[in-house]
Design a protein around this motif. Structure first.
Motif, mmCIF file in Angstrom:
data_model
loop_
_atom_site.group_PDB
_atom_site.id
_atom_site.type_symbol
_atom_site.label_atom_id
_atom_site.label_comp_id
_atom_site.label_asym_id
_atom_site.label_seq_id
_atom_site.Cartn_x
_atom_site.Cartn_y
_atom_site.Cartn_z
ATOM 1 N N MET A 1 0.697 -1.277 -0.022
ATOM 2 C CA MET A 1 -0.132 0.049 0.159
ATOM 3 C C MET A 1 0.760 1.331 -0.025
ATOM 4 O O MET A 1 1.628 1.382 0.943
ATOM 5 N N ASP A 2 0.613 2.082 -1.101
ATOM 6 C CA ASP A 2 1.350 3.169 -0.955
ATOM 7 C C ASP A 2 0.790 4.377 -0.150
ATOM 8 O O ASP A 2 -0.642 4.390 -0.221
ATOM 9 N N LEU A 3 1.463 5.100 0.630
ATOM 10 C CA LEU A 3 0.813 6.061 1.576
ATOM 11 C C LEU A 3 1.748 7.206 1.801
ATOM 12 O O LEU A 3 3.003 7.254 2.034
ATOM 13 N N PHE A 4 0.982 8.436 1.743
ATOM 14 C CA PHE A 4 1.653 9.749 1.946
ATOM 15 C C PHE A 4 1.009 10.229 3.333
ATOM 16 O O PHE A 4 0.000 10.124 3.551
ATOM 17 N N VAL A 5 1.934 10.567 4.328
ATOM 18 C CA VAL A 5 1.492 10.988 5.519
ATOM 19 C C VAL A 5 2.017 12.750 5.846
ATOM 20 O O VAL A 5 3.250 12.861 5.379
ATOM 21 N N VAL A 6 1.113 13.366 6.330
ATOM 22 C CA VAL A 6 1.344 14.865 6.596
ATOM 23 C C VAL A 6 1.568 15.020 8.258
ATOM 24 O O VAL A 6 0.289 14.701 8.726
ATOM 25 N N ILE A 7 2.337 15.481 8.774
ATOM 26 C CA ILE A 7 2.547 16.039 10.368
ATOM 27 C C ILE A 7 2.824 17.084 10.346
ATOM 28 O O ILE A 7 4.002 17.514 9.907
ATOM 29 N N LEU A 8 2.044 17.904 11.123
ATOM 30 C CA LEU A 8 2.488 19.189 11.516
ATOM 31 C C LEU A 8 3.173 19.484 12.977
ATOM 32 O O LEU A 8 3.163 18.587 13.757
ATOM 33 N N ASN A 9 4.444 20.368 12.859
ATOM 34 C CA ASN A 9 5.177 20.555 13.876
ATOM 35 C C ASN A 9 5.153 21.904 14.423
ATOM 36 O O ASN A 9 5.361 22.817 13.350
ATOM 37 N N TRP A 10 5.277 22.337 15.587
ATOM 38 C CA TRP A 10 5.096 23.632 16.262
ATOM 39 C C TRP A 10 5.688 23.504 17.744
ATOM 40 O O TRP A 10 4.789 23.241 18.736
ATOM 41 N N ALA B 1 2.257 16.246 -1.442
ATOM 42 C CA ALA B 1 2.062 14.991 -1.667
ATOM 43 C C ALA B 1 1.327 14.716 -2.951
ATOM 44 O O ALA B 1 1.685 13.859 -3.665
ATOM 45 N N LEU B 2 0.612 15.573 -3.191
ATOM 46 C CA LEU B 2 -0.173 15.383 -4.462
ATOM 47 C C LEU B 2 0.623 15.800 -5.631
ATOM 48 O O LEU B 2 0.171 15.118 -6.681
ATOM 49 N N ALA B 3 1.787 16.472 -5.552
ATOM 50 C CA ALA B 3 2.638 16.934 -6.679
ATOM 51 C C ALA B 3 3.534 15.406 -6.762
ATOM 52 O O ALA B 3 4.017 15.302 -7.981
ATOM 53 N N GLU B 4 3.781 14.517 -5.555
ATOM 54 C CA GLU B 4 4.512 13.320 -5.637
ATOM 55 C C GLU B 4 3.498 12.063 -6.375
ATOM 56 O O GLU B 4 4.114 11.348 -7.004
ATOM 57 N N GLY B 5 2.440 12.140 -6.270
ATOM 58 C CA GLY B 5 1.704 11.038 -6.672
ATOM 59 C C GLY B 5 0.151 10.986 -6.354
ATOM 60 O O GLY B 5 -0.266 12.053 -5.840
ATOM 61 N N ASN B 6 -0.371 9.666 -6.383
ATOM 62 C CA ASN B 6 -1.964 9.843 -6.113
ATOM 63 C C ASN B 6 -2.271 8.825 -4.938
ATOM 64 O O ASN B 6 -3.452 8.358 -4.852
ATOM 65 N N ALA B 7 -1.310 8.665 -3.956
ATOM 66 C CA ALA B 7 -1.542 7.684 -2.813
ATOM 67 C C ALA B 7 -2.506 8.562 -1.930
ATOM 68 O O ALA B 7 -2.504 9.795 -1.848
ATOM 69 N N PRO B 8 -3.200 7.761 -1.202
ATOM 70 C CA PRO B 8 -4.007 8.437 -0.190
ATOM 71 C C PRO B 8 -3.106 9.234 0.885
ATOM 72 O O PRO B 8 -1.854 8.781 1.137
ATOM 73 N N ILE B 9 -3.560 10.140 1.480
ATOM 74 C CA ILE B 9 -2.776 11.201 2.321
ATOM 75 C C ILE B 9 -3.439 10.904 3.877
ATOM 76 O O ILE B 9 -4.599 11.207 3.981
ATOM 77 N N LEU B 10 -2.469 10.418 4.713
ATOM 78 C CA LEU B 10 -3.055 10.567 5.997
ATOM 79 C C LEU B 10 -2.216 11.846 6.777
ATOM 80 O O LEU B 10 -1.351 12.188 7.017
ATOM 81 N N LEU B 11 -3.551 12.707 7.222
ATOM 82 C CA LEU B 11 -3.333 13.569 7.996
ATOM 83 C C LEU B 11 -3.235 13.264 9.548
ATOM 84 O O LEU B 11 -4.253 12.510 9.932
ATOM 85 N N LEU B 12 -2.031 13.406 10.072
ATOM 86 C CA LEU B 12 -1.852 12.962 11.399
ATOM 87 C C LEU B 12 -1.207 13.934 12.376
ATOM 88 O O LEU B 12 -0.322 14.375 12.209
#
Length: 296
Positions: free
Chosen positions: A1-10, A77-88
């Motif tokens: 399964m291809d997966l992109f993950v986006v995590i915010l840091n502050w 992530a969208l520029a990289e491909g079409n894998a689902p994006i997990l916001l975490l």
């Protein structure tokens, strides 16, 4: 399964490192992870880069909030491909099997725009939410009861704490509205997605945990401000001519400010008052410095 993950840091490098560490231990999925740093004032970027050099770091020059920070990650992530994006969230944890479950559910039905797991409190295991309701048509937006029967529960909106996002939906509907800055931006995107034919769901066969560790001062000021104010932004975007609903939220917000003042919670009362004023007059976006600088 291809997966992109986006995590915010502050200013929370350790939380972010532990979040990445959890995914680094997965055996089947090898996700591509973007960490978006929202202009931290500590050494977060150096710590994360040193501990996990393979993580793709996006360093914002200003704090763009949840909406802007998440957008920078999703754009990459969208520029990289079409894998689902997990916001975490960086203070949330989700197991590999749970992510696989969400991914399979999305693959089976591409009309889902968002799929989230059950969200539980990390320390106690208590249920936090089973999805969300529309925040301008309900006083309490969190769904707190488990449904009977069907493992898939269609909901009006989802939480951005841990959610799998359909990239096809984002390409059609667009990203988060950055005027929200923080709070209700996911709910508003869910409304837009629904109008385009995409649905929101909770897969109760999957779960994630969330540890709430924000300081009391932030919860009594910024959280109150954005939660109250951003209802008015949804009203402007989706219920512009619904006068009774607008008047209800004006009255409710002012009553909340008065109640908090009577309870002696002056910082929260001022935050609610300013949120009401800004919401009515259309002052949106990042107001952190202004709110925190009001003698709170």
């Amino acid at each position: 399964m291809d997966l992109f993950v986006v995590i915010l840091n502050w200013n929370a490098a350790e939380d972010t490192i532990q979040c990445v560490k959890n995914m680094d231990e997965w055996q089947v999925i090898q996700p591509t992870i973007w960490v978006v740093d929202n202009n931290s004032h500590d050494d977060s970027v150096d710590q994360i880069r040193q501990r996990y050099p393979s993580v793709r770091l996006i360093c914002n020059k200003t704090n763009l909030g949840f909406s802007g920070g998440s957008n920078r990650g999703m754009e990459a992530a969208l520029a990289e491909g079409n894998a689902p994006i997990l916001l975490l969230n960086n203070d949330a944890r989700i197991g590999e099997d749970d992510v696989i479950r969400l991914g399979q559910t999305l693959e089976e039905n591409r009309s889902w725009g968002f799929i989230m797991p059950l969200l539980v409190e990390a320390e106690t295991g208590e249920l936090v939410t089973v999805g969300r309701k529309n925040p301008v048509t309900h006083l309490q937006s969190a769904i707190l009861e488990l449904p009977d029967g069907d493992p898939m529960v269609e909901v009006e909106a989802v939480s951005g704490t841990a959610v799998l996002v359909n990239p096809e939906m984002l390409r059609q509907v667009g990203l988060l509205d950055e005027q929200f800055f923080f709070s209700a931006e996911i709910a508003e995107l869910c409304l837009r997605a629904n109008k385009a034919g995409y649905k929101c769901a909770v897969d109760v066969r999957a779960s994630a945990s969330h540890s709430v560790g924000s300081s009391p001062s932030l919860r009594s000021t910024l959280y109150v401000y954005y939660i109250v104010r951003n209802r008015f932004l949804i009203l402007r975007k989706h219920y512009r001519y619904h006068v009774p609903l607008f008047l209800f939220w004006v009255a409710y917000s002012l009553a909340l400010a008065g109640k908090l003042l009577l309870l002696g919670e002056r910082p929260s009362a001022r935050a609610a008052w300013l949120a009401s004023w800004d919401g009515v007059w259309g002052r949106f976006g990042n107001q952190n410095e202004r709110i925190m600088g009001q003698g709170m």
